[in-house]
Design a protein around this motif. Structure first.
Motif, PDB file in Angstrom:
ATOM      1  N   ASN A 284       0.823  -1.207   0.000  1.00 15.67           N
ATOM      2  CA  ASN A 284       0.000   0.000   0.000  1.00 15.67           C
ATOM      3  C   ASN A 284       0.863   1.266   0.000  1.00 15.67           C
ATOM      4  OD1 ASN A 284      -2.491   1.295  -0.101  1.00 15.67           O
ATOM      5  ND2 ASN A 284      -2.560   1.569   2.123  1.00 15.67           N
ATOM      6  N   ARG A 285       2.007   1.192  -0.663  1.00 17.90           N
ATOM      7  CA  ARG A 285       2.880   2.353  -0.834  1.00 17.90           C
ATOM      8  C   ARG A 285       3.774   2.089  -2.042  1.00 17.90           C
ATOM      9  NH1 ARG A 285       6.185   2.695   4.636  1.00 17.90           N
ATOM     10  NH2 ARG A 285       7.140   4.456   3.535  1.00 17.90           N
ATOM     11  N   SER A 286       4.210   3.170  -2.679  1.00 18.95           N
ATOM     12  CA  SER A 286       4.920   3.030  -3.951  1.00 18.95           C
ATOM     13  C   SER A 286       6.399   3.370  -3.856  1.00 18.95           C
ATOM     14  CB  SER A 286       4.281   3.949  -4.997  1.00 18.95           C
ATOM     15  OG  SER A 286       4.395   5.313  -4.573  1.00 18.95           O
ATOM     16  N   ASP A 287       6.880   3.761  -2.688  1.00 20.75           N
ATOM     17  CA  ASP A 287       8.282   4.158  -2.576  1.00 20.75           C
ATOM     18  C   ASP A 287       9.162   2.944  -2.286  1.00 20.75           C
ATOM     19  OD1 ASP A 287       7.021   3.990  -0.011  1.00 20.75           O
ATOM     20  OD2 ASP A 287       8.849   4.826   0.856  1.00 20.75           O
ATOM     21  N   GLY A 288      10.425   3.034  -2.711  1.00 22.49           N
ATOM     22  CA  GLY A 288      11.389   1.982  -2.402  1.00 22.49           C
ATOM     23  C   GLY A 288      11.110   0.664  -3.098  1.00 22.49           C
ATOM     24  N   ILE A 289      10.747   0.713  -4.370  1.00 20.97           N
ATOM     25  CA  ILE A 289      10.464  -0.509  -5.138  1.00 20.97           C
ATOM     26  C   ILE A 289      11.617  -0.739  -6.111  1.00 20.97           C
ATOM     27  CG2 ILE A 289       8.816  -1.715  -6.607  1.00 20.97           C
ATOM     28  CD1 ILE A 289       7.595  -0.941  -3.979  1.00 20.97           C
ATOM     29  N   TYR A 290      12.059  -1.984  -6.234  1.00 25.67           N
ATOM     30  CA  TYR A 290      13.147  -2.285  -7.162  1.00 25.67           C
ATOM     31  C   TYR A 290      13.011  -3.697  -7.724  1.00 25.67           C
ATOM     32  CZ  TYR A 290      15.401  -4.808  -3.245  1.00 25.67           C
ATOM     33  OH  TYR A 290      15.677  -5.668  -2.226  1.00 25.67           O
ATOM     34  N   PHE A 291      13.687  -3.910  -8.853  1.00 25.41           N
ATOM     35  CA  PHE A 291      13.752  -5.236  -9.476  1.00 25.41           C
ATOM     36  C   PHE A 291      15.117  -5.825  -9.182  1.00 25.41           C
ATOM     37  CE2 PHE A 291      15.400  -7.848 -12.932  1.00 25.41           C
ATOM     38  CZ  PHE A 291      14.404  -8.802 -13.086  1.00 25.41           C
ATOM     39  N   GLU A 292      15.134  -7.108  -8.765  1.00 28.35           N
ATOM     40  CA  GLU A 292      16.393  -7.793  -8.484  1.00 28.35           C
ATOM     41  C   GLU A 292      16.424  -9.102  -9.259  1.00 28.35           C
ATOM     42  OE1 GLU A 292      18.689  -8.314  -4.456  1.00 28.35           O
ATOM     43  OE2 GLU A 292      17.193  -9.920  -4.632  1.00 28.35           O
ATOM     44  N   GLN A 293      17.503  -9.307  -9.980  1.00 26.12           N
ATOM     45  CA  GLN A 293      17.633 -10.533 -10.783  1.00 26.12           C
ATOM     46  C   GLN A 293      17.859 -11.733  -9.877  1.00 26.12           C
ATOM     47  OE1 GLN A 293      19.968 -10.183 -14.451  1.00 26.12           O
ATOM     48  NE2 GLN A 293      20.928 -12.142 -13.965  1.00 26.12           N
ATOM     49  N   LYS A 294      17.216 -12.856 -10.209  1.00 27.06           N
ATOM     50  CA  LYS A 294      17.401 -14.085  -9.444  1.00 27.06           C
ATOM     51  C   LYS A 294      18.788 -14.661  -9.686  1.00 27.06           C
ATOM     52  CE  LYS A 294      12.571 -15.627  -9.171  1.00 27.06           C
ATOM     53  NZ  LYS A 294      11.623 -16.726  -9.482  1.00 27.06           N
ATOM     54  N   VAL A 295      19.279 -15.417  -8.700  1.00 23.48           N
ATOM     55  CA  VAL A 295      20.607 -16.016  -8.818  1.00 23.48           C
ATOM     56  C   VAL A 295      20.503 -17.435  -9.376  1.00 23.48           C
ATOM     57  CG1 VAL A 295      21.443 -14.664  -6.869  1.00 23.48           C
ATOM     58  CG2 VAL A 295      20.606 -16.979  -6.480  1.00 23.48           C
ATOM     59  N   ASN A 296      21.616 -17.915  -9.897  1.00 20.02           N
ATOM     60  CA  ASN A 296      21.753 -19.298 -10.365  1.00 20.02           C
ATOM     61  C   ASN A 296      20.715 -19.686 -11.410  1.00 20.02           C
ATOM     62  OD1 ASN A 296      23.110 -21.739 -10.422  1.00 20.02           O
ATOM     63  ND2 ASN A 296      21.953 -22.642  -8.738  1.00 20.02           N
ATOM     64  N   THR A 297      20.328 -18.734 -12.254  1.00 19.68           N
ATOM     65  CA  THR A 297      19.320 -19.050 -13.274  1.00 19.68           C
ATOM     66  C   THR A 297      19.895 -19.894 -14.404  1.00 19.68           C
ATOM     67  OG1 THR A 297      19.828 -16.950 -14.378  1.00 19.68           O
ATOM     68  CG2 THR A 297      17.994 -16.955 -12.813  1.00 19.68           C
ATOM     69  N   LYS A 298      21.219 -19.883 -14.560  1.00 19.65           N
ATOM     70  CA  LYS A 298      21.841 -20.706 -15.600  1.00 19.65           C
ATOM     71  C   LYS A 298      22.278 -22.062 -15.059  1.00 19.65           C
ATOM     72  CE  LYS A 298      23.482 -16.721 -18.248  1.00 19.65           C
ATOM     73  NZ  LYS A 298      24.678 -16.016 -18.807  1.00 19.65           N
ATOM     74  N   GLY A 299      22.217 -22.222 -13.745  1.00 16.17           N
ATOM     75  CA  GLY A 299      22.537 -23.503 -13.129  1.00 16.17           C
ATOM     76  C   GLY A 299      21.271 -24.279 -12.832  1.00 16.17           C
ATOM     77  N   ASP A 300      21.266 -24.972 -11.689  1.00 15.85           N
ATOM     78  CA  ASP A 300      20.088 -25.781 -11.337  1.00 15.85           C
ATOM     79  C   ASP A 300      19.036 -24.994 -10.566  1.00 15.85           C
ATOM     80  OD1 ASP A 300      21.282 -25.485  -8.877  1.00 15.85           O
ATOM     81  OD2 ASP A 300      21.826 -27.595  -8.638  1.00 15.85           O
ATOM     82  N   GLY A 301      19.300 -23.702 -10.294  1.00 12.84           N
ATOM     83  CA  GLY A 301      18.315 -22.868  -9.606  1.00 12.84           C
ATOM     84  C   GLY A 301      18.293 -23.019  -8.099  1.00 12.84           C
ATOM     85  N   ARG A 302      19.088 -23.934  -7.554  1.00 15.98           N
ATOM     86  CA  ARG A 302      19.082 -24.174  -6.108  1.00 15.98           C
ATOM     87  C   ARG A 302      20.029 -23.206  -5.410  1.00 15.98           C
ATOM     88  NH1 ARG A 302      21.463 -28.357  -4.662  1.00 15.98           N
ATOM     89  NH2 ARG A 302      20.135 -29.188  -2.991  1.00 15.98           N
ATOM     90  N   PHE A 303      19.715 -22.848  -4.162  1.00 13.36           N
ATOM     91  CA  PHE A 303      20.617 -22.013  -3.377  1.00 13.36           C
ATOM     92  C   PHE A 303      20.328 -22.191  -1.899  1.00 13.36           C
ATOM     93  CE2 PHE A 303      17.013 -19.281  -4.551  1.00 13.36           C
ATOM     94  CZ  PHE A 303      16.564 -18.885  -3.302  1.00 13.36           C
ATOM     95  N   TYR A 304      21.315 -21.806  -1.079  1.00 10.95           N
ATOM     96  CA  TYR A 304      21.171 -21.759   0.373  1.00 10.95           C
ATOM     97  C   TYR A 304      21.224 -20.304   0.795  1.00 10.95           C
ATOM     98  CZ  TYR A 304      22.244 -26.751   0.214  1.00 10.95           C
ATOM     99  OH  TYR A 304      22.225 -28.095  -0.069  1.00 10.95           O
ATOM    100  N   GLN A 305      20.325 -19.904   1.682  1.00 15.20           N
ATOM    101  CA  GLN A 305      20.343 -18.522   2.159  1.00 15.20           C
ATOM    102  C   GLN A 305      21.152 -18.446   3.447  1.00 15.20           C
ATOM    103  OE1 GLN A 305      16.909 -15.985   1.786  1.00 15.20           O
ATOM    104  NE2 GLN A 305      17.185 -15.182   3.851  1.00 15.20           N
ATOM    105  N   LEU A 306      22.169 -17.613   3.431  1.00 12.70           N
ATOM    106  CA  LEU A 306      23.053 -17.400   4.584  1.00 12.70           C
ATOM    107  C   LEU A 306      22.754 -16.049   5.210  1.00 12.70           C
ATOM    108  CD1 LEU A 306      25.666 -17.951   6.314  1.00 12.70           C
ATOM    109  CD2 LEU A 306      26.929 -16.831   4.456  1.00 12.70           C
TER     110      LEU A 306
END
Length: 450
Positions: A94-116
């Motif tokens: 319900n607000r329009s400020d601070g919006i951005y697009f971020e590319q996903k990681v490992n899109t050319k690999g198997d798509g798996r990742f661990y979040q640290l």
């Protein structure tokens, strides 16, 4: 915390996924005005289209969290997908400020990742790394803090040490004066090489802070209290020196949800009223919380938490599986398969071997088709209905001492009715009255007995 964080990453040379800012933090649009909202959406869509990229990513709000304010965008070159993702974030925040697009990681690999997750206390990086597993809506389900010597289970030691150096450089560059959490994604790229990409920083204490706090003790043996340290950093007191904990090398922070997960990571939340927790006391659970009251579908789906300590990964899995088998929330309402699913997670071979990625928590699990029926379920669904309505609808309960007047009357009426019925003639009655022979009676009896 997010856009500013990614810019600092670029300044200090810390890796971060490619991103495009759609609106700065001080850009506000009246979303109650249809024309203004549509112009905002069109502006965001144009900024995404101008990237001229089809690499999948996420539309994110710097004000989001817990999966809220984030939308998947699998094909940025598709206007329909872009509009749907942008509108989802605008509606949720319900607000329009601070919006951005971020590319996903490992899109050319198997798509798996661990979040640290790394915690930075002022400019000092806290001991240990916290790994996160979540559902399809990016809502955290399990967070596990590991001491430094156990992190190699998920990433090479040199990459881990580099991530800690980058985190410290970011904290210094940003002038961090709080207990901040920096999040990064660890994955194997298409060449089979490990990479880490920082995605965001939260300068507020995380709900799961105990998964790292319990890995440390002060000189007197007291545990670290993240919120107290937060206040001390804000007041200018430098971070203290902590030693490794003597009773915990692995700390699990598990979240209690009430729903039915599926293999795609979706969780169908169930309604009900929480009364508390049931089950035996377990000494390896230093903290547990279950908030009583009605389950809300409009707020955070997390109902409670459990913190479990152990001296190894295998011991943590054993204790977690025992915990989810023995401890359950007491809920009046629909049952759920969540506890059984979590038990299956910690007993699964892949998870115990560290092969379950953060973004495939439920993907390979044996998902229960139906929830277990507890004594409370039987009392609520069967016994309570019988007590209120009786075995036959509308009969209700009889509060008098047995035999009640109603039972006595029923027996009297039955006796009277039977007394008026003529006896049925049989070979035995004929023999008893002297109108038949004994041989006829025995022959009929043998025929009857087969």
């Amino acid at each position: 915390e997010k856009i500013g964080f990614k810019r600092i990453c670029a300044d200090v040379g810390a890796p971060t996924p490619a991103f495009v800012v759609l609106s700065e933090e001080d850009t506000f649009v009246d979303l109650t005005n249809p024309q203004a909202k549509e112009a905002c959406v069109q502006g965001f869509m144009k900024a995404v289209a101008d990237m001229k990229s089809s690499n999948p990513g996420l539309i994110k709000s710097i004000h989001g969290g817990g999966g809220k304010g984030t939308a998947h965008l699998d094909d940025p070159s598709c206007p329909e997908q872009t509009r749907a993702a942008v509108e989802k974030v605008l509606v949720e925040m319900n607000r329009s400020d601070g919006i951005y697009f971020e590319q996903k990681v490992n899109t050319k690999g198997d798509g798996r990742f661990y979040q640290l997750e790394l915690e930075v206390d002022g400019h000092e990086v806290a001991q240990g790394g916290r790994f996160v597993w979540f559902n399809s809506r990016l809502q955290k389900v399990v967070e596990i803090g590991l001491s430094d010597d156990l992190v190699e289970m998920f990433m090479p030691r040199d990459l881990y040490q580099n991530s800690r150096k980058w985190a410290a450089d970011i904290a210094i560059k940003g002038g961090n004066n709080t207990r901040a959490t920096m999040e990064g994604l660890v994955f194997k790229n298409e060449k089979g090489e490990f990479e880490l990409q920082f995605i965001e920083c939260n300068r507020r204490p995380q709900v799961e802070n105990e998964a790292l706090a319990l890995l440390q003790r002060d000189a007197k043996g007291n545990r670290r209290y993240t919120f107290a340290e937060l206040i001390m950093r804000a007041s200018g007191v430098p971070a203290p020196v902590f030693a490794d904990s003597t009773d915990a090398k692995v700390v699990l922070h598990a979240r209690w949800l009430h729903g039915n997960p599926d293999s795609n990571g979706n969780i169908a939340y169930q309604a009900g009223d929480i009364l508390g927790m049931s089950g035996p006391r377990l000494d390896y659970v230093p903290a547990e919380l279950m908030a009583p009251g009605e389950i809300s579908f409009t707020s955070d789906p997390q109902l409670g938490k459990a913190v479990i300590i152990a001296d190894s990964w295998d011991a943590m899995c054993d204790r977690a599986s025992e915990y989810f088998r023995l401890r359950k929330p007491k809920i009046i309402g629909s049952s759920s398969t969540y506890a059984q699913t979590m038990y299956n997670l910690f007993t699964s071979k892949d998870f115990r071997e560290g092969k379950t990625a953060s973004n495939e928590t439920f993907k390979k699990l044996d998902i229960p088709a139906h929830p277990e029926r507890s004594i409370m379920n039987v009392l609520q669904d069967q016994v309570a209905l019988t007590m209120v309505k009786g075995y036959r609808k509308g009969e209700g309960i009889d509060a008098d001492r047995f035999p009640t007047p109603r039972v006595v009357k029923a027996m009297t009426d039955l006796h009277h009715a039977l007394a008026q019925e003529p006896p049925r003639a049989t070979p035995f009655t004929a023999f008893a009255r002297g109108t038949g022979t004994y041989e006829d009676y025995v022959a009929a009896l043998r025929e009857q007995l087969g």
